[in-house]
Each structure stands twice: as structure tokens, then as C-alpha cells.
Design an enzyme around this catalytic site. Structure first.
Site, short mmCIF file in Angstrom:
data_model
loop_
_atom_site.label_atom_id
_atom_site.label_comp_id
_atom_site.label_asym_id
_atom_site.label_seq_id
_atom_site.Cartn_x
_atom_site.Cartn_y
_atom_site.Cartn_z
N HIS A 70 103.78 -26.41 -25.04
CA HIS A 70 103.88 -25.89 -26.40
C HIS A 70 102.62 -26.15 -27.20
O HIS A 70 101.73 -26.92 -26.81
CB HIS A 70 105.10 -26.49 -27.11
CG HIS A 70 105.04 -27.99 -27.24
ND1 HIS A 70 104.57 -28.64 -28.37
CD2 HIS A 70 105.43 -28.99 -26.40
CE1 HIS A 70 104.66 -29.95 -28.21
NE2 HIS A 70 105.18 -30.19 -27.03
N CYS A 80 106.76 -33.62 -22.54
CA CYS A 80 106.31 -32.23 -22.54
C CYS A 80 104.78 -32.18 -22.69
O CYS A 80 104.15 -33.20 -22.94
CB CYS A 80 106.99 -31.45 -23.66
SG CYS A 80 108.77 -31.23 -23.38
#
Length: 415
Positions: free
Chosen positions: A316, A335
């Protein structure tokens, strides 16, 4: 007729080549020659060839058969160095940089010559000249350090890891890499965790390279294989339970307005829950879902990149762009944050009908959460490669952040 300095230096290189295979690694021969009493007091005006330098950046993917071959070559070279007793230790008590004259620079030169960062013809003086500066920058670039030419604690730590340990790191990563070089697709994304870097590869060439932020030591980014099948523009962010427990609840205890300030809503079975009705001195809140609205404060900023996996891991954007400038980019909860992520997304969606860079940017400006199904899913690999080579004696090493390589000194981030 007296021979010129250049002819003499050329003779040194020739003698070193004849004495030990690999001119960049002829330590013993060079030591004898440079320390001879009759070598004279050379000045520092070497020509450009005195710095071996050379490009460190390459478009060769880490996942390639050529990389395997280059690692095998590097293993041979480092075996040679190890057999000669490794390289010398460089004293790490001073800030060495361009313009400094210090006895420790001689040890630095010797060390840089052995790994081919500095040409043998540069000699073993005490002057930190422009050629040493170039060689230090090359060394730093090969080790994923800021290439500023200044010797600090991380550069010294990387430089003083023994050849035997580096050899073991290369051997470990050679075996780690082998499975990835078999039947590699023509188009894929590779996240290299210890390098905190991403390669977008097409037809055997790196077409994009992105700086990344990966998981902390206690919240590690997993090793996985999948395929990117969706991009969400202006995503909602659902906080994992681990973040709720470790981050959000402690923050709410300090500042009861934290959720409101960051547009985070608490969702229960019957709808949205008022934060003031929760006892934040307990961990009861962890049983609810925390969802952040799209917007400038969203933890994923403009975009989320999805792929099926059992770890709830994704890639992201981030509103904290300054984190990409950090040396140790191990700051996430597992992440992967991607610098210049819009370039990567544009490459991912290029074959998806109706989508291009212009529409992508317009959708971001709209502020509406918009999922995009990628027409041709792109394979993605989260890997752990801390040592590799791109040929021409350019051997890369990275911090063994998760301590998987078997030697404590390889984890320089612990300093």
C-alpha cells in the site's frame, strides 16, 4: 631511462594478476609491493583509472539464472579471500571522509582494494582523496547504505564483517534463491524483505525499482508467493487486531480523541459504536472492528494492492513519505509500504480495460473507494535475499534483519 609511475603501477597490476587469480583479491602480493622500502613517496595525483568504481545499479532481476551464476562467481572470489585470511579490519573510531589525512585511511584503502571497490593502482597512502571517496560510495551502495562517502558506524560494521561470514551468507542465499529462478514468469513483482526494496520485472529486466518499508522484527513481513489480483483506490483501512491491541488501545488511553482525529470508526454487530462507551483501561475494544475512512489521514493513503494469502498481508501507499528516507526501513506491522506506488499501480493495471494513469489519478481525486480487478493477475513474491551479485565483482549484501542467515554480526541494525 627511468620508468614512469604509470608504467610501474601497470606492472604492479600485472604481477598481482600473475600471482593470484582475480586482480581485485591479490592481497598478499600487493602488501609486499606497497610496503617495500624503496617504493618512494608518491603524491596523490592518480589518474581516473586509480578508482575502479563502476556502476552498482543494474536492471538484472535478482530472480534470474544469471544472478545464480554471478553468486557462484562471488563465492569463488570470497573463498579466495577467506583462504588468505580475510581482509584487514578498518579502525572504526574516526569519521573518515573526503579531505581527511589519517593513518587509518591506509587500512581503509587496503580493505577497499581487496573487494574491488578501489583499484590496486590507487596505492596505500593516508590520504582520503576523491578516488577513495568514490570507492567508499561504491561499497556503501553495494551494502544498501547511503552512498555519501562518509564512514559511520553502519559502514564500519558492514566493512568489518569477515570474509568467512560473508562467504557463508552468499552460500546461504544461493540455495535460498535457486527455487525462484526456475520457471519464473515473464512479468512479476518481487519484494526483497532484507533489502526493503521491490522489483517490477518484465521480460528478464527490472523496469521499476521501488523503496519499501517492511515489517518490524516483532511484526515480520511473511515470505509468500501469490498473484496481485486487485487494486483498491482510496481504500478503507481495517486495523488488524494486533494493531488494535498494541497501538490503538494505548493511544486511546493517552488521547480519547485519537479515533475521531484520524477518522477511525468502531464497528460492532449492530453498527457503529461510540468510543466513549468503551472502557479503554481494558482490552475489550479488541473484539470490535476498527475501520478508517478513505482520505489524507488513511494509513494506506491513496491505494491498496491485494493478493490472496493467509497472512492478511498487502502492499500500500502511506501518508508518512518521510519514512522512505530512513536507513533502517523496518517499521511496518507486516504489510509493505511502497514509495512511488502510483507508478507501480499504473504498470499493474495497464492491461485492465478502461484503466490508465489518467483515470487512476482522477479516481484518487474523487475520494471514493473504488476496487479495480486486474484483468491479468501479476505474480508477486515476498522473498528474503540478503546477498546476491549482479556480475563484474558487484556483490550486494544487506542487513539480516530477521536473523535468518545464521551469524549475529550480519544484523547490523542491532548496533
Amino acid at each position: 631511462m627511468q620508468a614512469s609511475r604509470r608504467q610501474f603501477l601497470a606492472g604492479i597490476a600485472g604481477l598481482a594478476t600473475a600471482a593470484v587469480p582475480g586482480t581485485s583479491f591479490a592481497q598478499d602480493v600487493l602488501s609486499d609491493i606497497f610496503q617495500a622500502s624503496g617504493r618512494g613517496d608518491w603524491d596523490m595525483q592518480f589518474d581516473a583509472r586509480a578508482s575502479q568504481g563502476g556502476k552498482v545499479a543494474s536492471t538484472l532481476p535478482i530472480f534470474s539464472p544469471q544472478t545464480l551464476g554471478y553468486i557462484e562467481q562471488a563465492i569463488g572470489e570470497y573463498s579466495n579471500i577467506a583462504a588468505q585470511g580475510s581482509w584487514n579490519t578498518v579502525p572504526d573510531t574516526k569519521k573518515l571522509q573526503l579531505g581527511v589525512s589519517d593513518p587509518d585511511v591506509e587500512a581503509l584503502r587496503r580493505r577497499l582494494i581487496i573487494t574491488g571497490d578501489l583499484s590496486q593502482s590507487a596505492g596505500l597512502s593516508t590520504e582520503f582523496d576523491s578516488y577513495v571517496d568514490s570507492a567508499v560510495k561504491r561499497f556503501q551502495a553495494r551494502h544498501g547504505l547511503p552512498a555519501d562517502g562518509v564512514l559511520g558506524k553502519y559502514s564500519y560494521a558492514a566493512m568489518n564483517i569477515s570474509a568467512q561470514v560473508r562467504l557463508g551468507q552468499l552460500q546461504t542465499n544461493l540455495e535460498r534463491l535457486r527455487p525462484y529462478t526456475q520457471n519464473t514468469p515473464s512479468r512479476y513483482v518481487m519484494v526483497n524483505i532484507p533489502a526493503a526494496q521491490i522489483e517490477a520485472v518484465e521480460n528478464g529486466r527490472v523496469v521499476q525499482r521501488h523503496t519499501a518499508i517492511v515489517g518490524k522484527i516483532d511484526r515480520q513481513t511473511p515470505i509468500l508467493n501469490s498473484a496481485i489480483n486487485e487494486v483498491i483506490v482510496n481504500p478503507y483501512w481495517n486495523a488488524p487486531e494486533s494493531i488494535v491491541r498494541k497501538d490503538i488501545i494505548p493511544l486511546m488511553r493517552k488521547d480519547p480523541t485519537y479515533l475521531t482525529k484520524n477518522n477511525i470508526r468502531i464497528l460492532g454487530p449492530s453498527g457503529e459504536i461510540d468510543p466513549t462507551t468503551i472502557d479503554w483501561s481494558t482490552e475489550d475494544a479488541a473484539k470490535f472492528r476498527f475501520r478508517q475512512d478513505p482520505g489524507a489521514n488513511n494509513a494506506m493513503a491513496s491505494v491498496k494492492i491485494n493478493f490472496p494469502n493467509t497472512h492478511a498481508t498487502y502492499m500500500h501507499d502511506t501518508p508518512q513519505q518521510s519514512l522512505f528516507n530512513k536507513l533502517m526501513r523496518f517499521d511496518s506491522s507486516g504489510c509493505v509500504r511502497v514509495q512511488n506506488v502510483r507508478d507501480l499501480v499504473t504498470w499493474l493495471i495497464r492491461d485492465t480495460p478502461g484503466w490508465n494513469r489518467q483515470r487512476f489519478e482522477q479516481t484518487i481525486k474523487s475520494g471514493e473507494s473504488t476496487p479495480v480487478q486486474i484483468a491479468q493477475p501479476v505474480p508477486v513474491y515476498f522473498s528474503y535475499i540478503s546477498a546476491w551479485s549482479t556480475g563484474d565483482h558487484v556483490t550486494h549484501f544487506r542487513d539480516d534483519i530477521y536473523a535468518l542467515d545464521g551469524a549475529q554480526e550480519l544484523k547490523i541494525s542491532s548496533l
